[in-house]
Every structure is written in structure tokens, then in C-alpha cells.
Motif scaffolding. Structure first.
Motif, PDB file in Angstrom:
ATOM      1  N   ARG A  55     -11.347  11.920 -11.951  1.00 28.64           N
ATOM      2  CA  ARG A  55     -10.160  11.449 -11.248  1.00 28.64           C
ATOM      3  C   ARG A  55     -10.068   9.925 -11.303  1.00 28.64           C
ATOM      4  N   THR A  56      -8.849   9.431 -11.283  1.00 29.81           N
ATOM      5  CA  THR A  56      -8.607   7.996 -11.190  1.00 29.81           C
ATOM      6  C   THR A  56      -8.526   7.616  -9.720  1.00 29.81           C
ATOM      7  N   ALA A  57      -9.318   6.657  -9.323  1.00 32.01           N
ATOM      8  CA  ALA A  57      -9.317   6.227  -7.926  1.00 32.01           C
ATOM      9  C   ALA A  57      -8.083   5.390  -7.625  1.00 32.01           C
ATOM     10  N   LYS A  58      -7.450   5.673  -6.500  1.00 32.36           N
ATOM     11  CA  LYS A  58      -6.339   4.841  -6.062  1.00 32.36           C
ATOM     12  C   LYS A  58      -6.868   3.485  -5.611  1.00 32.36           C
ATOM     13  N   PRO A  59      -6.121   2.417  -5.867  1.00 28.76           N
ATOM     14  CA  PRO A  59      -6.602   1.094  -5.458  1.00 28.76           C
ATOM     15  C   PRO A  59      -6.612   0.945  -3.940  1.00 28.76           C
ATOM     16  N   LEU A  60      -7.531   0.128  -3.447  1.00 29.24           N
ATOM     17  CA  LEU A  60      -7.582  -0.175  -2.022  1.00 29.24           C
ATOM     18  C   LEU A  60      -6.578  -1.287  -1.723  1.00 29.24           C
ATOM     19  N   THR A  61      -5.330  -0.870  -1.653  1.00 28.41           N
ATOM     20  CA  THR A  61      -4.249  -1.794  -1.312  1.00 28.41           C
ATOM     21  C   THR A  61      -4.378  -2.220   0.142  1.00 28.41           C
ATOM     22  N   PRO A  62      -3.684  -3.269   0.557  1.00 31.01           N
ATOM     23  CA  PRO A  62      -3.718  -3.644   1.977  1.00 31.01           C
ATOM     24  C   PRO A  62      -3.375  -2.482   2.907  1.00 31.01           C
ATOM     25  N   GLU A  63      -2.452  -1.630   2.484  1.00 31.43           N
ATOM     26  CA  GLU A  63      -2.060  -0.494   3.318  1.00 31.43           C
ATOM     27  C   GLU A  63      -3.217   0.495   3.466  1.00 31.43           C
ATOM     28  N   ARG A  64      -3.944   0.740   2.376  1.00 34.14           N
ATOM     29  CA  ARG A  64      -5.071   1.677   2.455  1.00 34.14           C
ATOM     30  C   ARG A  64      -6.234   1.067   3.230  1.00 34.14           C
ATOM     31  N   VAL A  65      -6.426  -0.230   3.082  1.00 32.60           N
ATOM     32  CA  VAL A  65      -7.449  -0.902   3.886  1.00 32.60           C
ATOM     33  C   VAL A  65      -7.113  -0.769   5.368  1.00 32.60           C
ATOM     34  N   GLU A  66      -5.856  -0.947   5.722  1.00 29.47           N
ATOM     35  CA  GLU A  66      -5.448  -0.807   7.123  1.00 29.47           C
ATOM     36  C   GLU A  66      -5.654   0.612   7.619  1.00 29.47           C
ATOM     37  N   GLN A  67      -5.460   1.587   6.738  1.00 25.73           N
ATOM     38  CA  GLN A  67      -5.693   2.980   7.113  1.00 25.73           C
ATOM     39  C   GLN A  67      -7.166   3.199   7.464  1.00 25.73           C
TER      40      GLN A  67
END
Length: 646
Positions: free
Chosen positions: A167-179
């Protein structure tokens, strides 16, 4: 403390034919255990003969409690133990309605009794699988890895394991970091954890480092990216990197006998001493047990050489290379031997501190990471917290945390979210620092990841590193635990992703596993399990604490007070003074102390339990049959007798 033995073994299984149950559920048998079977009951017996896991497959039961009752009736019809606590377990690996049943045992029995029932998420909903664990505490500690592997490998027929391979990992965008931050924040709120340091890495770069909450309960100063926490056993991975530096420099070899490299290294068994190579000091595979009470009761101001003194009287409790047994003192020796080879002529403690700073922390830009407690206390640092007797979170004393200093390569490092991330970045860069230059060679970086001993299904321990491939990808990690401080570092070498967490409360230990799971869910769209895991863990922790309070008596009755002498002494652990003041009683040791409460055991004996925040649960059993007033303290595999001094 004995209740902690089963904390990591709460999963279930049934077995019948070769690696499948009679209903087709698959499993891997526990290594070295002997199987025997009768109809739908299969028993695995440990080599020691005093530990069994018995698995029962039931066609129909009303619920978990009924399933467990039926299982005991089949296996041991006269079983009449008092149920201590029944608690749920989260749905996982195709199992639902999981319940764990823990039974009362008296400390002198040195016994753990547990039943766990679960049913598959498919089928008619009537069939249940029950596992009965009956084990001597010492054997359970030694054999926890094969038992845990067996438990986790049991899966319902037809269940497909979750895999992130390819699988390709989704990037840790600011939104995902906040999650992820929001997940930890909510967990902190429910667990009453004052402060957390966090960092997130993606694409082999730091994307966020900072803090949540406060450094100390009742004070407003917030945790930030540079707030120092004790990282405890995360130090082990750092120590193995120092050993790698020594190997790179030609000062040591991984396959070199430790006693040849450092003549001051010896164990109580000369043959085992000869067998220990440099790599074995940090592999948890030599058969040397934890035996942590020896250093927890020692003087934190003692010189580093006392680590070697303590090892000189220690004996293995399993065969060399047989099972995973974690030994802080062995790792302590490993760090000091590395330092002595790199900085000959210096006192080994000073050599270690200097070598770690010059060869690792400095090149990695870990500007605040240190073993200097005095320096820490003068600066930006978190304070430890634990559970008070009433269940609230309170500041804990630092006293016990000083006792690891003489064995500091095993667990005394202080670090921050920002600095901790630099360590993980080095691991992701295969030993290279922020300037791209090798801090340790790639060959010796890789050697640290080589499996040394099995710790679970698809999981092994390398040199101060846990390597897990349960999801088809590599997850490397290590955790750390000292009084009031719990932490973890986790990274995915194939994806350039990592996370670190540092907490300043004992309840913070429950955040670590769910955070790893949440990270996998966020970047791989994993099955949503983290929220339930954390919710159930929080509820069970409260249930266990409530039950413990019910079993303790405070204030201590007059007869139990009178039964104690004024002072005691253990040949191994030193002095104990009984202090009575203001209606309370404290056990005072040379380097730390705690208030105690009384517990009346099932066999009529009485115990005195420590209840101070962070130190709660250490149990001293009064031996009324001894010639002189005596208190018995045990870990899983050792016994210490405190006898009245006069």
C-alpha cells in the motif's frame, strides 16, 4: 506487581488438530510446550510443568460467563476460585464479545489464574472459544513470549489477516497530524494525563514536534517541543548504537566474548559468562531475568561499577537463547563496556556519558538530551505523576527514578519531542545524521535490527529494538517506563514515517499502543480499531483500580499495625523502617518510601501494599510462621525476606 504479569497476554485460543481447532480456527502452538487432548479440550504444558494453557471449543453458550463456566466444568469440575474481576476486551482479528475473567490467588501461591472467552464475528453466534490459563508466576514471566504468540495467532476459520503490504502511505498532512493530536488529547483528558510531548515524521523529515498539556499538574507552564521527559528504556536502542560505534571503530566485535572485552564482566554461572558475546548483552536472549528489585532498592548515587557487582551474583532462569527475558542490568553492562572501549582509562559511567554526547547526541543535533538529572531539574522538564489511593492523578516523587542511574545505559536518558524525533530520523536514514554523514555505519545499523529472539507472532527483538511484521510491513519500535514517565518511539523504515510520544503520568502508558494503531489507520486506511482499544483500556484500568481499593483497608487496623517490627533488613535489598505518624504508616527505605495499606488474602495471610502515586502495588507479605517478624517481597522469579532487625 504480580497482576502485571498477565497484562500483555489477554487474547484467546482453541486447538485440536495440527494448527487448527476442531472447528477450523487456526493457531500456532507455543514453542516447547507439550500438547495433550481429550475431545474438544486441548492442553499445552510448559517444560517446567507448572504452567498450562487449556483451550476449549464450545458449540453453544449463552454468553462469555456461561462459556467460561462450561469450560471449567469440562477441565476442572471442582474449580471454586473467587472471581476477582471480569472485564471486556476490544473486538479484534475476527473475534467479538471478548471477556477476561481474573481469579483471586494468594501471594504465597505464586499463581495466576485467568479465563478468556470470545466468539467469532461470523457463524450463528452460539459457538465460543475459551482459554484457561493456570501458571506459576515465574514460568509465566519466562514463557510469556510463546504464550503470547499462541494467543495472538488464534484466528477464526476463514479470517483474513489485515495487511498493508504494497500500500501507498498517505502523507501526514497538517490535517492528519491534527487528527492524531486530537486522538491523544482526548485520551489525555479521559486518563487525566497532565502532559505529552509528541513528534511526527513523514517522508524522512520532521513535520511536527510540540507538546500537549502541562509539565506539572496544578501549574500552568505548558509542555513544548523542548520539554524534557524521562524516556527510560528507549535508552536501550541508543546504547546499542554506541556499541555499533565501538564496532565501527574496531574497538569491539559483535561476536567477541564480553568477558574478553571487559574482564570485570562476570555472571554467577561461569559457563554462561563464557557464552555471552557483545551482541548478547543487548539481545534479551541469554536467560538472564529482569530481577529489577535489586537496582530499584539500590542507591542512585552509586558508581556505575555496581551494575557489574549486581550481575556477578545473578543466575539465568532459562536456557541460553531459549526465550525472551528482558534484563536491564545486562544492557547497562553493554553500554559501559562500549564506553570503556571507546574511552579507556575513564570511570565507565563518565565514559558512557561523554561518549553518548560526543558520538551520538551531538552529531544528531539532540541538544537537550542528557543523563544529567541536576541539569534537567534546572531547566524545561516535566514532572512525574501517578494514581493516588482515591483514584485521582497526583504528583509523584522522583526518588525512585534516580535508582536507574548506576545502570543508566538501560533507561536513564532524558529527551524532548524535538530531540527524540532526531533519533528516529537517524534510524530512518540507516544510521546517517542530519548532515547526511554516517553516525553509525549502515552495516552495523542493520545488525541492530537482526532478529535475536522471538517475542511474538511475526515479532522479534534485535539489539534494543522490537521488530514487528504482523501487518506485512516493518514496524520498528521501543518503549520506556519509569515511575510517572511512559514513552515510545515508532517508525516504518520502508515508508519514512515515524512518531514519538513522551508522557508524564503512569496512565500515559495506555496511549502508546492505540497511537501506533491510529497512525496505521490514518496513513493506510486501516480497520478502525484504535478508538475502541483506547476506550476499553481506559475502562478496564478504572475497573482494576476500583477493585484494588475495595480489597485494601485504610487506615490499617491496630492488630496489623502491632504485628510489625520497627525495622527490618534484607541481605539483598537493605533496610526497611516502619514509620507510624498521624494515623498513617509508611515503609521507609534508604532511597524512597511509600504509605502502605493492608490487604487480607484468600489464604488468611496479610499483605502491606504501597499506595503512593507511582509506587502503588508493591506487596510485602507478612510471614507469621517465621521465628522472627518477617516480610516477604517477590518479583515473578525471586523472593526477598526482610527480617526484623532487632
Amino acid at each position: 506487581m504480580r497482576r502485571l504479569l498477565i497484562a500483555s497476554l489477554l487474547a484467546l485460543a482453541f486447538a485440536a488438530s495440527a494448527d487448527t481447532t476442531s472447528t477450523g480456527h487456526s493457531y500456532s502452538p507455543p514453542e516447547a510446550f507439550t500438547p495433550s487432548s481429550t475431545n474438544n479440550v486441548l492442553k499445552f504444558t510448559a517444560p517446567e510443568g507448572d504452567a498450562t494453557v487449556t483451550v476449549v471449543d464450545l458449540a453453544s453458550a449463552k454468553d462469555a460467563a456461561d462459556a467460561v463456566a462450561q469450560a471449567w466444568q469440562l477441565v476442572q469440575p471442582d474449580f471454586k476460585r473467587t472471581l476477582r474481576l471480569a472485564t471486556p476486551r476490544p473486538s479484534r482479528n475476527g473475534w467479538v464479545d471478548q471477556q477476561a475473567f481474573d481469579y483471586e490467588t494468594s501471594p504465597n501461591e505464586k499463581l495466576v489464574l485467568q479465563a478468556i472467552a470470545r466468539r467469532a464475528s461470523t457463524g450463528d453466534g452460539k459457538a465460543w472459544v475459551v482459554l484457561l490459563l493456570q501458571a506459576a508466576e515465574g514460568t509465566l514471566e519466562k514463557r510469556s513470549a510463546p504464550i503470547g504468540k499462541f494467543f495472538s495467532s488464534l484466528r477464526p476459520m476463514g479470517y483474513e489477516r489485515e495487511s498493508f503490504a504494497g500500500r501507498t502511505a498517505k502523507p501526514l498532512t497538517p490535517e492528519r497530524v491534527e487528527q492524531l493530536k486530537a486522538f491523544i488529547s482526548e485520551g489525555m483528558r479521559q486518563l487525566d494525563v497532565p502532559g505529552v510531548g509528541l513528534s511526527f515524521i513523514d517522508g524522512n523529515r520532521l513535520v511536527w514536534a510540540g507538546g500537549l498539556g502541562v509539565r506539572e499538574l496544578g501549574k500552568p507552564t505548558p509542555v513544548d517541543a523542548d520539554t524534557l521527559f524521562m524516556a527510560a528504556s528507549n535508552t536501550k536502542a541508543m546504547t546499542t548504537a554506541l556499541l555499533a560505534r565501538a564496532v565501527d571503530a574496531g574497538k569491539l566485535r559483535w561476536d567477541q566474548p564480553a568477558a574478553d572485552a571487559y574482564p570485570g564482566f562476570k555472571l554467577a554461572d561461569p559457563d554462561v559468562t563464557k557464552s555471552v558475546l557483545i551482541k548478547h548483552l543487548v539481545c534479551a536472549c541469554t536467560g538472564m531475568p529482569r530481577q529489577d528489585l535489586d537496582w530499584l532498592f539500590a542507591d542512585g548515587r552509586a558508581p556505575a561499577r555496581t551494575t557489574f557487582d549486581q550481575l556477578a551474583v545473578m543466575k539465568p532462569t532459562s536456557k541460553f537463547g531459549e526465550v525472551f527475558q528482558y534484563s536491564n542490568l545486562m544492557v547497562g553492562a553493554g553500554g559501559f563496556i562500549a564506553a570503556a572501549s571507546l574511552k579507556p582509562g575513564k570511570e565507565v559511567g563518565a565514559a558512557y556519558d561523554e561518549a553518548m554526547q560526543e558520538l551520538l547526541f551531538g552529531p544528531l543535533g539532540m541538544k537537550n538530551t542528557t543523563f544529567d538529572y541536576a541539569r534537567v531539574m534546572r531547566g524545561n522538564h516535566a514532572m512525574p505523576h501517578g494514581d493516588a489511593f482515591d483514584g485521582s492523578t497526583r504528583r509523584a516523587s522522583m526518588d525512585l527514578n534516580y535508582t536507574i542511574i548506576p545502570a543508566r545505559p538501560a533507561g536513564a536518558v532524558w529527551t524532548s519531542a524535538r530531540d527524540f524525533s532526531q533519533w528516529v530520523l537517524m534510524e530512518l536514514a540507516k544510521g546517517r545524521g542530519p548532515d547526511g554523514q554516517p553516525v553509525i555505519s549502515e552495516a552495523n545499523w542493520a545488525e541492530r535490527y537482526r532478529p535475536q529472539i522471538m517475542v511474538g507472532e511475526d515479532a522479534s527483538y534485535g539489539m534494543g529494538l522490537f521488530i514487528d511484521r504482523q501487518y506485512g510491513i516493518t514496524i520498528a519500535s521501543h518503549g520506556g517506563d519509569m515511575l510517572g514517565f511512559h514513552s515510545n518511539m515508532i517508525w516504518l523504515p520502508e515508508y519514512g514515517v515515524g512518531v514519538t510520544i513522551l508522557t508524564n503520568a503512569d496512565a500515559g502508558v495506555l496511549l502508546r499502543g492505540p497511537l501506533q494503531r491510529k497512525l496505521l489507520e490514518v496513513i493506510f486506511d486501516g480497520r478502525p480499531e484504535a478508538d475502541e482499544r483506547l476506550k476499553v483500556a481506559i475502562a478496564n484500568r478504572k475497573a482494576e483500580a476500583d477493585k484494588q481499593r475495595q480489597l485494601l483497608t485504610l487506615p490499617i487496623p491496630a492488630d496489623a499495625l502491632k504485628a510489625l517490627a520497627a525495622s527490618y533488613r534484607s541481605p539483598e535489598l537493605g533496610a526497611l523502617r516502619v514509620q507510624r505518624q498521624g494515623g498513617k504508616m509508611r515503609f521507609v527505605f534508604p532511597h524512597w518510601n511509600s504509605e502502605v495499606a493492608l490487604r487480607k488474602n484468600e489464604d488468611g495471610t496479610q499483605s502491606y501494599m504501597t499506595i503512593d502515586p507511582g509506587i502503588s502495588g508493591i506487596e510485602f507479605v507478612r510471614d507469621d510462621k517465621a521465628a522472627k517478624p518477617t516480610l516477604i517481597l517477590r518479583d515473578a522469579q525471586h523472593e526477598y525476606r526482610f527480617v526484623a532487625a532487632r
